[in-house]
Design an enzyme around this catalytic site. Structure first.
Site, PDB file in Angstrom:
ATOM      1  N   HIS A 186       1.126   8.065  -1.395  1.00 11.76           N
ATOM      2  CA  HIS A 186       0.318   9.254  -1.669  1.00 11.76           C
ATOM      3  C   HIS A 186       1.104  10.271  -2.485  1.00 11.76           C
ATOM      4  CE1 HIS A 186      -3.357   8.428   0.381  1.00 11.76           C
ATOM      5  NE2 HIS A 186      -2.827   8.359   1.592  1.00 11.76           N
ATOM      6  N   CYS A 260      -1.255   8.444  -7.467  1.00 14.66           N
ATOM      7  CA  CYS A 260      -2.406   9.007  -8.164  1.00 14.66           C
ATOM      8  C   CYS A 260      -1.985  10.145  -9.086  1.00 14.66           C
ATOM      9  CB  CYS A 260      -3.427   9.534  -7.161  1.00 14.66           C
ATOM     10  SG  CYS A 260      -4.135   8.264  -6.098  1.00 14.66           S
ATOM     11  N   ARG A 269      -3.608   6.603 -12.468  1.00 16.80           N
ATOM     12  CA  ARG A 269      -2.370   6.228 -11.796  1.00 16.80           C
ATOM     13  C   ARG A 269      -1.160   6.590 -12.660  1.00 16.80           C
ATOM     14  NH1 ARG A 269      -5.527   6.184  -8.539  1.00 16.80           N
ATOM     15  NH2 ARG A 269      -6.173   4.555  -7.076  1.00 16.80           N
TER      16      ARG A 269
END
Length: 282
Positions: A186, A260, A269
């Protein structure tokens, strides 16, 4: 002449009721807006603060559990102590060392055996064993980012990424193996371990510790933005299918970090690639 007194204003009961209804409606709408704003603020606090705190705490505990299991000291080793004379410029100098280590598994495929826990039930990438699904089995250390987090098998959000772990893409290689050891994490919320990987520069050290060895990779290239479906970035010879100018053409020992971008979105990405520079057996 005597001035006339102004006529008394007549207010009908219907008008009074209408005014009272409007006041109640406005008051109710105001209360609803305040309540909605409070709920939204609490949700933002939960996402941006509480999930980070909870995930970071869990990730630190898992790192300590792995260190105890391996009998290693907290904090890991200095990347400078792991060099073995290889220059790490093309990922091929470490070939013989990595091949002789015997620490590579068969690749983290999606049919990995299940199981969880620590001690005798935890599986590593040693020999022919495959990591248990969603189980932490390695530690990723990036000194430039002051980052030290567990690596777990799979990229499931509830089982891996939302715990603050970094996830290993099933089907890609394990640490030290020829091919591509590809990871996801993340960038925002839930520990956000890859929040600042855009700050990595060519030559920065990235360590991966397992029960058997410590592998040191060096950052080589960055793909600032690509499609979320650009699977070329995690192939054995990583090369973007969306932006073919980014990537490699020859086999090697690669590391891929994906997250991300832009921040607080999941539309694209960001990819960072590295090459194996050295390894040290435990």
């Amino acid at each position: 002449m005597r001035a006339r007194a102004p006529a008394a204003q007549v207010v009908r009961h219907r008008t009074l009721r209408r005014r009272a209804f409007r006041r109640r409606a406005l008051w109710t709408c105001g209360e609803l807006l305040v309540t909605l704003g409070t709920v939204l603020a609490l949700l933002v606090v939960h996402q941006l603060w509480w999930t980070n705190r909870q995930a970071e705490q869990g990730a630190r505990q898992e790192v300590r559990a792995l260190e105890r299991e391996w009998g290693s000291s907290a904090g890991g080793s200095d990347p400078a102590d792991d060099t073995d004379g290889t220059d790490g410029t093309d990922g091929t100098d470490a070939t013989s060392a990595a091949g002789a280590s015997g620490s590579g598994g068969s690749g983290g495929s999606s049919d990995s055996s299940g199981g969880a826990g620590t001690g005798s039930t935890r599986r590593t990438n040693s020999g022919s064993d495959q990591p248990s699904w969603s189980q932490a089995y390695a530690i990723l250390t990036i000194p430039r980012l002051d980052l030290r987090v567990p690596v777990a098998e799979g990229v499931s959000k509830p089982d891996v990424l939302n715990k603050g772990y970094v996830g290993h893409y099933p089907g890609t290689q394990q640490p030290g193996q020829a091919g591509n050891f590809a990871l996801a994490g993340h960038r925002n919320t839930h520990g956000e371990p890859f929040r600042y990987i855009n700050r990595l520069r060519r030559g920065d050290a990235v360590q991966v510790e397992t029960a058997d060895a410590v592998y040191t990779y060096t950052v080589d290239r960055t793909l600032p933005q690509t499609s979320a479906h650009d699977d070329g970035a995690i192939r054995a010879v990583p090369r973007s299918t969306v932006r073919p100018a980014y990537g490699y053409r020859t086999p090697g020992y690669y590391l891929t970090l994906t997250t991300c971008t832009p921040e607080y979105t999941s539309r694209y990405r960001l990819v960072v690639w590295g090459k194996l520079a050295s390894m040290r057996l435990r």
